[in-house]
Design a protein around this motif. Structure first.
Motif, PDB file in Angstrom:
ATOM      1  N   PRO A  52      -6.503  11.538 -70.027  1.00  0.00           N
ATOM      2  CA  PRO A  52      -5.190  10.984 -70.728  1.00  0.00           C
ATOM      3  C   PRO A  52      -5.388  10.393 -72.320  1.00  0.00           C
ATOM      4  CG  PRO A  52      -5.465  10.191 -68.382  1.00  0.00           C
ATOM      5  CD  PRO A  52      -6.706  10.828 -68.664  1.00  0.00           C
ATOM      6  N   ASP A  53      -6.414   9.663 -72.522  1.00  0.00           N
ATOM      7  CA  ASP A  53      -6.697   9.241 -73.816  1.00  0.00           C
ATOM      8  C   ASP A  53      -7.220  10.286 -74.778  1.00  0.00           C
ATOM      9  OD1 ASP A  53      -6.233   6.394 -72.965  1.00  0.00           O
ATOM     10  OD2 ASP A  53      -8.603   6.034 -72.646  1.00  0.00           O
ATOM     11  N   LEU A  54      -7.652  11.194 -74.442  1.00  0.00           N
ATOM     12  CA  LEU A  54      -8.133  12.113 -75.292  1.00  0.00           C
ATOM     13  C   LEU A  54      -6.961  13.112 -75.577  1.00  0.00           C
ATOM     14  CD1 LEU A  54     -11.727  13.277 -74.231  1.00  0.00           C
ATOM     15  CD2 LEU A  54     -11.142  11.877 -76.124  1.00  0.00           C
ATOM     16  N   ALA A  55      -6.390  13.284 -74.370  1.00  0.00           N
ATOM     17  CA  ALA A  55      -5.023  14.222 -74.746  1.00  0.00           C
ATOM     18  C   ALA A  55      -4.055  13.556 -75.601  1.00  0.00           C
ATOM     19  CB  ALA A  55      -4.338  14.392 -73.477  1.00  0.00           C
ATOM     20  N   ALA A  56      -3.984  12.110 -75.647  1.00  0.00           N
ATOM     21  CA  ALA A  56      -3.112  11.345 -76.496  1.00  0.00           C
ATOM     22  C   ALA A  56      -3.499  11.519 -77.680  1.00  0.00           C
ATOM     23  CB  ALA A  56      -2.957   9.908 -76.068  1.00  0.00           C
ATOM     24  N   GLY A  57      -5.035  11.732 -77.844  1.00  0.00           N
ATOM     25  CA  GLY A  57      -5.308  11.624 -79.284  1.00  0.00           C
ATOM     26  C   GLY A  57      -5.064  13.165 -80.053  1.00  0.00           C
ATOM     27  N   HIS A  58      -5.103  14.182 -78.928  1.00  0.00           N
ATOM     28  CA  HIS A  58      -4.672  15.704 -79.592  1.00  0.00           C
ATOM     29  C   HIS A  58      -3.262  15.497 -79.619  1.00  0.00           C
ATOM     30  CE1 HIS A  58      -8.473  17.366 -79.536  1.00  0.00           C
ATOM     31  NE2 HIS A  58      -8.231  18.477 -78.872  1.00  0.00           N
ATOM     32  N   ALA A  59      -2.470  15.169 -78.945  1.00  0.00           N
ATOM     33  CA  ALA A  59      -1.000  15.116 -79.198  1.00  0.00           C
ATOM     34  C   ALA A  59      -0.704  14.425 -80.640  1.00  0.00           C
ATOM     35  CB  ALA A  59      -0.204  14.141 -77.880  1.00  0.00           C
ATOM     36  N   ALA A  60      -1.243  13.480 -80.962  1.00  0.00           N
ATOM     37  CA  ALA A  60      -1.132  12.572 -82.128  1.00  0.00           C
ATOM     38  C   ALA A  60      -1.403  13.902 -83.409  1.00  0.00           C
ATOM     39  CB  ALA A  60      -1.908  11.398 -82.207  1.00  0.00           C
ATOM     40  N   ARG A  61      -2.692  14.340 -83.137  1.00  0.00           N
ATOM     41  CA  ARG A  61      -3.240  15.352 -84.298  1.00  0.00           C
ATOM     42  C   ARG A  61      -2.171  16.639 -84.635  1.00  0.00           C
ATOM     43  NH1 ARG A  61      -8.333  14.189 -81.278  1.00  0.00           N
ATOM     44  NH2 ARG A  61      -9.805  13.507 -82.846  1.00  0.00           N
ATOM     45  N   TYR A  62      -1.824  16.923 -83.450  1.00  0.00           N
ATOM     46  CA  TYR A  62      -0.884  17.924 -83.454  1.00  0.00           C
ATOM     47  C   TYR A  62       0.691  17.544 -83.944  1.00  0.00           C
ATOM     48  CZ  TYR A  62      -4.040  21.019 -81.576  1.00  0.00           C
ATOM     49  OH  TYR A  62      -5.229  21.735 -81.578  1.00  0.00           O
ATOM     50  N   ALA A  63       0.970  16.227 -83.934  1.00  0.00           N
ATOM     51  CA  ALA A  63       2.086  15.516 -84.355  1.00  0.00           C
ATOM     52  C   ALA A  63       2.005  15.405 -85.848  1.00  0.00           C
ATOM     53  CB  ALA A  63       2.382  14.407 -83.625  1.00  0.00           C
ATOM     54  N   ARG A  64       0.756  14.980 -86.539  1.00  0.00           N
ATOM     55  CA  ARG A  64       0.438  15.181 -87.746  1.00  0.00           C
ATOM     56  C   ARG A  64       0.583  16.360 -88.448  1.00  0.00           C
ATOM     57  NH1 ARG A  64      -3.357  10.980 -86.189  1.00  0.00           N
ATOM     58  NH2 ARG A  64      -5.115  12.588 -86.095  1.00  0.00           N
ATOM     59  N   SER A  65       0.042  17.117 -87.798  1.00  0.00           N
ATOM     60  CA  SER A  65      -0.134  18.639 -88.463  1.00  0.00           C
ATOM     61  C   SER A  65       1.323  19.273 -88.487  1.00  0.00           C
ATOM     62  CB  SER A  65      -0.833  19.536 -87.562  1.00  0.00           C
ATOM     63  OG  SER A  65      -0.665  20.817 -87.891  1.00  0.00           O
ATOM     64  N   ARG A  66       2.275  18.723 -87.397  1.00  0.00           N
ATOM     65  CA  ARG A  66       3.550  19.235 -87.590  1.00  0.00           C
ATOM     66  C   ARG A  66       4.408  18.463 -88.792  1.00  0.00           C
ATOM     67  NH1 ARG A  66       3.439  19.064 -81.885  1.00  0.00           N
ATOM     68  NH2 ARG A  66       4.361  17.031 -81.743  1.00  0.00           N
ATOM     69  N   GLU A  67       4.053  17.327 -88.799  1.00  0.00           N
ATOM     70  CA  GLU A  67       4.645  16.329 -89.999  1.00  0.00           C
ATOM     71  C   GLU A  67       4.184  17.047 -91.298  1.00  0.00           C
ATOM     72  OE1 GLU A  67       6.710  14.197 -89.613  1.00  0.00           O
ATOM     73  OE2 GLU A  67       6.670  13.758 -91.749  1.00  0.00           O
ATOM     74  N   ARG A  68       2.804  17.512 -91.544  1.00  0.00           N
ATOM     75  CA  ARG A  68       2.456  18.283 -92.569  1.00  0.00           C
ATOM     76  C   ARG A  68       3.263  19.535 -92.946  1.00  0.00           C
ATOM     77  NH1 ARG A  68      -2.781  16.407 -91.577  1.00  0.00           N
ATOM     78  NH2 ARG A  68      -3.064  18.156 -90.206  1.00  0.00           N
ATOM     79  N   ILE A  69       3.564  20.309 -92.094  1.00  0.00           N
ATOM     80  CA  ILE A  69       4.254  21.395 -91.976  1.00  0.00           C
ATOM     81  C   ILE A  69       5.758  21.180 -92.205  1.00  0.00           C
ATOM     82  CG2 ILE A  69       5.104  23.691 -90.602  1.00  0.00           C
ATOM     83  CD1 ILE A  69       2.459  23.472 -89.252  1.00  0.00           C
ATOM     84  N   ARG A  70       6.147  20.190 -91.583  1.00  0.00           N
ATOM     85  CA  ARG A  70       7.629  19.707 -92.043  1.00  0.00           C
ATOM     86  C   ARG A  70       7.916  19.425 -93.475  1.00  0.00           C
ATOM     87  NH1 ARG A  70      11.515  15.390 -91.355  1.00  0.00           N
ATOM     88  NH2 ARG A  70       9.658  13.788 -91.194  1.00  0.00           N
ATOM     89  N   HIS A  71       6.892  18.800 -93.978  1.00  0.00           N
ATOM     90  CA  HIS A  71       7.143  18.571 -95.282  1.00  0.00           C
ATOM     91  C   HIS A  71       7.282  19.618 -96.123  1.00  0.00           C
ATOM     92  CE1 HIS A  71       5.852  16.490 -99.369  1.00  0.00           C
ATOM     93  NE2 HIS A  71       4.786  17.636 -99.351  1.00  0.00           N
ATOM     94  N   HIS A  72       6.402  20.550 -95.997  1.00  0.00           N
ATOM     95  CA  HIS A  72       6.403  21.831 -96.908  1.00  0.00           C
ATOM     96  C   HIS A  72       7.633  22.797 -96.287  1.00  0.00           C
ATOM     97  CE1 HIS A  72       2.616  21.544 -98.471  1.00  0.00           C
ATOM     98  NE2 HIS A  72       2.011  21.491 -97.344  1.00  0.00           N
TER      99      HIS A  72
END
Lengths: 199, 199
Positions: B116-136
């Motif tokens: 669960p902890d590692l999964a939450a870390g990955h979820a946060a990574r992909y959320a940040r990545s989507r945020e970068r994409i959303r900016h563009h």
């Protein structure tokens, strides 16, 4: 000796069920002879009769996944875009069962990437899946529901979208409830179907 | 005691390099204290000073991946759709280095889904990545290059496409040479940019 044969089949079912439970709980990373033996209340020695090594166990687990997936009930829908949507809906993690199955699939990629034979098996699985999608794409193109762009490329794009959405939804169940996954899928299909340019 | 501190840093670099080599060769499924120790020519006992348990080792490997990715050179491009394309091009497995990095990432999903902890870390990574994409995406929308549909959903769709293409390309390198990946990406972006409807 029918009785002995029956025992053998029953034991094989027990092994399959234990492998499945280990996968569901720990993923492929936790799939070991020891874990399966513990799950069955058996010895590791017994398991080595079935799986002389770790790779045999992983290959068997992948076969189980294929069988499990083939046995799932399928949505039915009219030919064309509706049938394509039904196929994709069947793959998305929108139910507890579909979430569990997809977690196991995604977790298999690690083991599969580390072994050339297993990687070739996965490549063939995804090629067959694209072939199924292409079949629906071509029907939708005949019906004028999709533009006449390269059906192979279109099938890759559609499979890409579905796989990538599955991965994101697995890691962030709260962010991707079923209704959002379905909205995203329908939005993507609408994008394709209203596009006049090349894909 | 600067000399001792220098030793400590040098040892830490050795550990990091060994973890990286194990990941590149075996994926996360092969990442064990024993494998890292063997790679370093050290004892497992030494490694337990750095990683008391397997989870610490996996978490450290994920941090290494983040650092490695952050240190990669980036394509630059004008704001809007061109910048979005550059970000996606940076992620596709079109070079031996990008293939190796992506294999490691995809192989991390197994370990991450099982915890669960590692999964939450990955979820946060992909959320940040989507945020970068959303900016563009928002920049492209301001420039009129993309339709004014929901930028969050559009970012999810774009990330889905990229992740799913990466997975397929990793399993079937011959079927997905760099030029085909790029053609597929450009086809997808063209589909988005010429669409008038909702995504």
């Amino acid at each position: 000796m029918p009785r002995h044969k029956g025992d053998h089949h029953a034991r094989r079912r027990d092994v399959s069920a234990a492998v499945w439970r280990v996968l569901a709980t720990y993923g492929f990373g936790g799939l070991t002879l020891r874990a399966v033996a513990t799950e069955m209340g058996a010895t590791t020695g017994l398991l080595t009769h079935y799986f002389p090594n770790k790779k045999d166990l992983v290959a068997y687990a992948l076969t189980l996944l294929d069988e499990h997936r083939a046995a799932q009930p399928r949505r039915t829908a009219p030919e064309g875009l509706a049938a394509l949507r039904a196929v994709l809906m069947d793959t998305l993690p929108t139910t507890p069962q579909a979430i569990a199955d997809n977690r196991i699939w995604v977790s298999s990629w690690d083991a599969a990437l580390a072994d050339p034979d297993l990687a070739a098996g996965h490549a063939a699985r995804y090629a067959r899946s694209r072939e199924r999608i292409r079949h629906h794409v071509e029907a939708a193109q005949r019906l004028g529901e999709l533009p006449p762009s390269d059906p192979d490329d279109l099938a890759v794009a559609i499979q890409s979208f579905a796989l990538g959405l599955i991965v994101q939804a697995l890691f962030d169940v709260e962010e991707f409830p079923p209704q959002r996954q379905i909205r995203l899928l329908d939005g993507y299909l609408a994008t394709l179907s209203t596009t006049a340019g090349d894909l």
